[in-house]
Design an enzyme around this catalytic site. Structure first.
Site, short mmCIF file in Angstrom:
data_model
loop_
_atom_site.label_atom_id
_atom_site.label_comp_id
_atom_site.label_asym_id
_atom_site.label_seq_id
_atom_site.Cartn_x
_atom_site.Cartn_y
_atom_site.Cartn_z
N LYS A 105 -107.01 39.99 -70.55
CA LYS A 105 -105.84 39.11 -70.44
C LYS A 105 -104.91 39.43 -71.59
O LYS A 105 -105.36 39.84 -72.67
CB LYS A 105 -106.26 37.64 -70.52
CG LYS A 105 -105.24 36.68 -69.97
CD LYS A 105 -105.25 36.73 -68.45
CE LYS A 105 -104.70 35.50 -67.81
NZ LYS A 105 -105.26 35.35 -66.46
N ASP A 145 -99.15 36.53 -64.67
CA ASP A 145 -99.82 35.27 -64.96
C ASP A 145 -98.69 34.25 -65.18
O ASP A 145 -97.57 34.46 -64.70
CB ASP A 145 -100.76 35.42 -66.16
CG ASP A 145 -101.78 34.28 -66.26
OD1 ASP A 145 -102.75 34.27 -65.50
OD2 ASP A 145 -101.58 33.36 -67.08
#
Ligand code: GLU
Length: 417
Positions: A105, A145
Site C-alpha cells: 500500500k 485507493d
C-alpha cells in the site's frame, strides 16, 4: 473516529486467527510486519512558484504469493502506521480470494481537493518517480485507493513507462480503458460488497430482497454498493458522506442521490430524503444491513453497542476497531470482513493485469462473471472454515484461510537470505 493504531489492529487480527492454525509461531511473527517500507518526502512546485513538501510512503508487506499489490491513498491522515496496516490487509485479502499476489500500500499525506489539477499531477509524477525502483508488473503493482482513480493511475503508468523507455500497462491497475484499464474495474469494490451481502443473507436464510440498508460513505465503494444493492431488491434507507447523512423510510432513489452528490459535492440537501442524520446515526440506524464504506476505525466499541443492524458488510478497509469486533461478536452480529467483502477491487485489478499481459481485453460480462465466481467461491470457503474451525466470527475465519495460504507459500519456497 476512534484513535486506534490500525497497524496494531492488524497484528491483533493475525494473532486472533493464528491461534486456530498449526502455523509455526516464528512464521506468524514474520507475517505480522512489512518486509520493507519506503518513507520519503516529495518536493513539488506549486502553481504560484512556491515549493511544497509532502510525506509519502510505500509499504511492501509480503510477497510470498506473488508480486506486491495494493492501492495509493491521498489523504491528510496518511501515516506510516496506516500504510503498513493497509499493506498487510492487502496480503490477507489477496490470499482469501486466492489471487496470486502479495500485499502493498502507498500514500501521500495531503488533501488533493486543496490543490489544482496540475499540482496533483506533479505530486503524482513525483511520487511515481520515487517508487519507480520498487514497482513493476512482476514486482509491485499500485492501484487506486481513497481519493485516487483512473486519472492518477494513467499519470503513474505514463511516468513509469517514460522513465523506463518501455510500454508496461500492467505496472499499475485501475487505469482508464483508453490507457489499458479493464471494463468493470470502477464498479468492482461495490460489486463484491453487494455479492458478499447477497451471499451472507442467503447463508442466514433471509434473502437480500427487501432488506433495509444503511451505507456510511458515498465514494466509489459506497455509492456503487448502494446502487447494486438497490438493483438486487434491497432498500437503501440511509446514506452518509463526510459531511453528514440522509434517511428515507421507504428507500432512497440511489441514482438520484448520486446525481445530487455529483452536482453539489455532498448527499446532504437531497430533496427525496425524509430527514438528515449525523454520521453516527447512519451507523446506528434501524436497518438489516450496515455497509461501512468510508475509512478505518469508523465503528468503535461505543458505537458497536448501539448498532441495530444484524449484518455488517465491510466495504471500507478496517472500519471496525478490534474492540468493536468483540462487542459485535458477543451481540451475534454477522460481520463479513473487509478482506473478502471489498476484495472485488483487487480481483478486477488482477483481471486487468492478466488482460494487460495478454494485450487482450475481456468484455464487461466476462469480468463480472469471473468476479462473481471468485467472491462466491471465497465466501463458501469462509463459511466452511467458520463452521469447521469453531472460530468466533467470520473475520477470524477469513484470517485462518488467508494465513494458512500465505504460510503454505512461504513453506513451499523455503527461507532463503
Ligand atoms: N485499494 C483497493 C483495496 O484496498 C484496491 C487495490 C488494488 O486494486 O490493488 O483493495
Amino acid at each position: 473516529m476512534a484513535d486506534i493504531n490500525p497497524f496494531e489492529s492488524l497484528q491483533e487480527q493475525i494473532d486472533d486467527a493464528a491461534a486456530y492454525t498449526d502455523v509455526d509461531g516464528d512464521v506468524i511473527e514474520r507475517l505480522k510486519r512489512p518486509e520493507r517500507v519506503l518513507s520519503t518526502t516529495l518536493s513539488v512546485d506549486m502553481d504560484d512558484g512556491s515549493m511544497e513538501q509532502f510525506r509519502a510512503y510505500r509499504s511492501q508487506f509480503n510477497g510470498d504469493r506473488g508480486p506486491y499489490k495494493g492501492g495509493i491513498r491521498y489523504h491528510p491522515h496518511v501515516s506510516e502506521a496506516e500504510v503498513k496496516a493497509l499493506s498487510g490487509w492487502m496480503v490477507y485479502k489477496c490470499a482469501v480470494v486466492d489471487i496470486p499476489y502479495g500485499g502493498a500500500k502507498g500514500g501521500v499525506a495531503f488533501d488533493p481537493r486543496d490543490y489544482s489539477d496540475s499540482e496533483v499531477e506533479r505530486v503524482t509524477r513525483a511520487y511515481a518517480t520515487e517508487i519507480r525502483p520498487l514497482i513493476g508488473a512482476d514486482r509491485d503493482i499500485p492501484a487506486p485507493d481513497v481519493n485516487t482513480g483512473q486519472r492518477e493511475m494513467n499519470w503513474l503508468k505514463d511516468t513509469y513507462e517514460t522513465l523506463e523507455r518501455t510500454t508496461e500497462p500492467g505496472v499499475v491497475t485501475g487505469k482508464a480503458p483508453s490507457s489499458g484499464g479493464s471494463a468493470g474495474r470502477v464498479e468492482a469494490t461495490g460489486r463484491s460488497t453487494m455479492l458478499a451481502a447477497r451471499e451472507v443473507f442467503d447463508y442466514l436464510d433471509r434473502g437480500i430482497e427487501g432488506a433495509t440498508v444503511a451505507v456510511q460513505g458515498f465514494g466509489n465503494a459506497g455509492s456503487v454498493a448502494a446502487r447494486l444493492l438497490d438493483e438486487v431488491g434491497a432498500s437503501v434507507v440511509a446514506v452518509s458522506d463526510s459531511q453528514g447523512g440522509i434517511y428515507a423510510a421507504d428507500g432512497l432513489d440511489v441514482a438520484a442521490v448520486r446525481d445530487h452528490k455529483r452536482e453539489t459535492g455532498t448527499v446532504g440537501g437531497f430533496a427525496g430524503a425524509d430527514e438528515t442524520l449525523s454520521n453516527e446515526a447512519v451507523l446506528t440506524a434501524d436497518v438489516d444491513l450496515l455497509v461501512p464504506a468510508a475509512l478505518e476505525n469508523a465503528i468503535d466499541a461505543d458505537i458497536a453497542r448501539d448498532v441495530q443492524a444484524d449484518v455488517i458488510v465491510e466495504a471500507a478497509n478496517g472500519p471496525l476497531t478490534p474492540d468493536a469486533d468483540d462487542v459485535l461478536t458477543n451481540r451475534d452480529v454477522y460481520v463479513v470482513p473487509d478482506i473478502l467483502a471489498n476484495a472485488g477491487g483487487v480481483t478486477v485489478s488482477y483481471f486487468e493485469w492478466v488482460q494487460n499481459r495478454q494485450r487482450f481485453s475481456w468484455t464487461e460480462k466476462r469480468v463480472n462473471d469471473e468476479l462473481e465466481r471468485v467472491i462466491t467461491d471465497a465466501f463458501d470457503r469462509l463459511v466452511d472454515t467458520f463452521e469447521t474451525y469453531d472460530v468466533p466470527n467470520l473475520r477470524t475465519a477469513a484470517y485462518v484461510v488467508a494465513i494458512e495460504r500465505v504460510a503454505e507459500a512461504f513453506d513451499d519456497s523455503g527461507n532463503w537470505p
